[in-house]
Every structure is written in C-alpha cells, then in structure tokens.
Write an enzyme that holds these catalytic residues in place. Structure first.
Site, PDB file in Angstrom:
ATOM      1  CG  ASP A  37      41.758  18.399   0.971  1.00 40.50           C
ATOM      2  OD1 ASP A  37      41.210  19.241   1.632  1.00 40.50           O
ATOM      3  OD2 ASP A  37      41.357  17.830   0.059  1.00 40.50           O
ATOM      4  CD  GLU A 244      36.722  15.852   5.946  1.00 41.27           C
ATOM      5  OE1 GLU A 244      36.516  14.837   5.278  1.00 41.27           O
ATOM      6  OE2 GLU A 244      36.366  16.826   5.550  1.00 41.27           O
TER       7      GLU A 244
HETATM    8  O1  FUB Z   1      39.504  16.980  -0.558  1.00 38.72           O
HETATM    9  C1  FUB Z   1      38.871  15.780  -0.667  1.00 38.72           C
HETATM   10  C2  FUB Z   1      38.227  15.757   0.865  1.00 38.72           C
HETATM   11  O2  FUB Z   1      37.431  17.259   0.968  1.00 38.72           O
HETATM   12  C3  FUB Z   1      39.196  15.759   1.895  1.00 38.72           C
HETATM   13  O3  FUB Z   1      39.856  14.361   1.989  1.00 38.72           O
HETATM   14  C4  FUB Z   1      38.488  16.115   3.030  1.00 38.72           C
HETATM   15  O4  FUB Z   1      39.514  16.481   4.158  1.00 38.72           O
HETATM   16  C5  FUB Z   1      37.901  17.233   2.594  1.00 38.72           C
HETATM   17  O5  FUB Z   1      38.798  18.662   2.580  1.00 38.72           O
END
Ligand code: FUB
Length: 343
Positions: A37, A244
């Site tokens: 991320d 997301e």
């Molecule tokens: O790293 C945890 C979660 O996985 C992140 O918040 C999401 O965007 C995904 O990459």
C-alpha cells in the site's frame, strides 16, 4: 558468485511458484521486510514512501482481511527513482496508539507548516475501523499519535491530497473488510449490507481537513463516480466500481481519482474538475498484480510521473507484499497509459 547464483535461483523459483513465464517489470524496493500500500510523496526534493508493514499472521485468510494484522509503520526513502532505498525503522508502533485495538492498515502522509502528519486506519477497541493521525517534525518519524481517532472518520485507506490553493482533503473508504457498507445510514451498523448489483455502488468519501490538520472541517461526503453517460456506476459493475485504495493526483488542472476495484483486482481511474467530483470513469491504470490486493499511489518526481504499487513477488502470499515503482505516462489527451506489471 554465490549471490548471483542465489538471485538467479530465487527468480527461477518465484516464477515457478506463480506459474509465470512472465517477468516483473520492476523489482521490490526492499526485501528485508514485507511492505504494501505505498503512499509516495516528495518532501524537500526527497522521495518518501509510507507503506503498510506486512507481517506473518496466524489468522486464516477471510473476506474481512483478518490476516492483514500489521502492528507498526516503517517509512522508506530514496533520493531518486532507482536510487538506494533507506528503511528508517519503526516510525509508529501500535502499543503507542491509545485507542487502537488491532490492524494498522494503509497509511498516508502530509506536510504543513513544519509538521509531518501520518494518517492511518486501524480498528478501535470495538473492532471498528477509524482514522488516526500522528505528528512529527521529521518525515520519517518517530510520530506521536493523537489520543483519539479523527472525529467523524470511519472505514480505511486515507489519501490526503494537497490542492494547489493549499487546502487539504482526505479521501477514504473500503468495502468488505474495510467496513464502508456498515456506514450507509451515517451511523455504524454491524450488519450493514453491500448494495444490490442494480443499485449505485457505495461511494468513497471525502472530507476537507481543518487548518490544524487533526480533524475534519466538514462531514464526510460521497465521491460520485459516473459512467460516460453521467450515470453513477452500479454495485454490480465489479470491473469499474470503487472497492478501496483511494488516490488523488492533479495533472494539467484535472483531478484524477484512482482506486482499486478489489475483487476484480484493477487500479481504475476517473477524472473530474474539482476535488469533490463527480468523477467520470476513464479506464485502467494498472492491471491485476500477483496477490489478491492492488493498491497504489501516483506521484510526480522531477517532471516525470510514477506509479508506486505492490505485488507478492517475494513471498507468494497475499498478506506478505512488497512495494515497487514504475513510470506512469499520461497520453497527449490526458488519459493514462495502462500498465501491466509483467512482460
Ligand atoms: O493492507 C491492508 C489492506 O489491503 C489495505 O488497507 C487495502 O487497500 C489492501 O491493500
């Protein structure tokens, strides 16, 4: 000689593990820890990457993302793309954040008036995702967390964008394990459901930050993503709708909102004329990478644009990722040239 052999052996084995005859276009920026991320920024001419720090976990993989059980943040930096990458050690530890129960997920950072701000999502003691903020006089920390989460914040994946007029906005949200579907009515509902396929998809959120950078100056609003006919994308349009990983960059006066489509594993983008949108869907920034998640940032460094992203090249495991970078090109008409991370 031995090192060369090991590298060749590692590359051959990782290809075999993923059944690839394909070659990654970029290599992990670091390999001594797992990172994911990546939110990249240029502060004082230097590149800083604010990633999640993935660790092994006993929790079995589930749709709630329970195996992403991260416990601290570590910041990476480099003087130039392709240069040496420095890991600055632990910048913020879960034990030093009074309100957090578990799971330090994807962070972002901002700088204003001599202070660096680290924004991060984490589950509070009731297992509800909230957004925290921590401050430091250094871009690499150590950061000191505020005693409580940002009032009015919820869900995951903050992206803090500084507009050219000096205003800061936070984009955020994530469905499934990110809990956005539990906030449909404006208050938390444990059994909140996703939209039906023929209903408008759940929208990511935006809130302007107050002058002190520690709170929202307004209630979070929906960020609408429309198709080319001006109709909101539907929840069943899994190849296009928001899941997301919000990111916002501005190019030639246009606002580019990019995000992950989650279960279809794409980084998609939509453009608009102001920070609040609406944004019109344009296409794909990054095709699926190895691993389930896809999460990125887009940043300009010395007149060129770069995509920071992750895959699972080092581990082959979805919850143990590694960050990478590659050049991103805007076409003459402003569209983004789609990147495939393997040749
Ligand atoms: O790293 C945890 C979660 O996985 C992140 O918040 C999401 O965007 C995904 O990459």
């Amino acid at each position: 000689m031995k090192k060369q052999f090991l590298t060749a052996f590692f590359l051959a084995t990782s290809m075999a593990v993923f059944g690839q005859s394909k070659k990654p276009i970029s290599q992990p920026l670091v390999s001594h820890i797992f990172t994911a991320d990546p939110s990249a920024h240029v502060f004082n001419g230097k590149i800083y990457i604010y990633p999640s720090h993935d660790i092994e976990s006993d929790t079995k993989r589930n749709d709630d993302g329970g195996s992403f059980d991260m416990k601290d943040y570590r910041i990476l930096s480099m003087d130039k793309i392709g240069g040496k990458v420095t890991d600055h050690g632990v910048a913020l530890d879960i034990k030093d954040i009074p309100w957090v129960g578990r799971q330090l997920w994807a962070p972002d950072a901002a700088f204003k008036n001599g202070t660096y701000y680290l924004y991060f999502p984490a589950k509070d003691k009731d297992d509800i995702f909230r957004m925290g903020v921590a401050t430091s006089k250094s871009p690499v920390g150590p950061f000191k967390a505020e005693p409580a989460p940002i009032k009015g914040s919820f869900s995951i994946d903050p992206c803090v964008f500084k507009d050219t007029d000096g205003s800061f906005y936070m984009y955020f949200g994530g469905i499934w394990g990110g809990q956005l579907q539990r906030w449909k009515t404006g208050t938390y509902e444990q059994n909140g459901k996703l939209q039906e396929d023929n209903q408008p998809a759940l929208a990511p959120k935006i809130a302007k930050l107050s002058k002190d950078m520690l709170s929202f100056s307004e209630e979070a609003k929906d960020v609408k993503i429309l198709d080319k006919n001006g109709i909101e994308l539907l929840a069943g349009d899994n190849n296009k709708r928001f899941f997301e990983a919000s990111w916002l960059h501005k190019y030639k006066g246009k606002y580019y909102f990019s995000y992950s489509t989650g279960d279809t594993h794409l980084i998609a983008y939509a453009t608009g004329d102001n920070p609040y949108g609406p944004f019109t869907y344009q296409g794909v920034v990054l095709n699926p990478v190895d691993g389930w998640t896809n999460h990125h940032s887009i940043v300009e460094v010395k007149g060129k644009w770069y995509l920071f992203y992750h895959d699972v090249q080092l581990s082959g495991k979805t919850h143990l990722r590694n960050v990478k970078v590659t050049e991103l090109k805007h076409n003459p008409d402003g569209s983004i040239h789609t990147i495939t991370a393997y040749k």
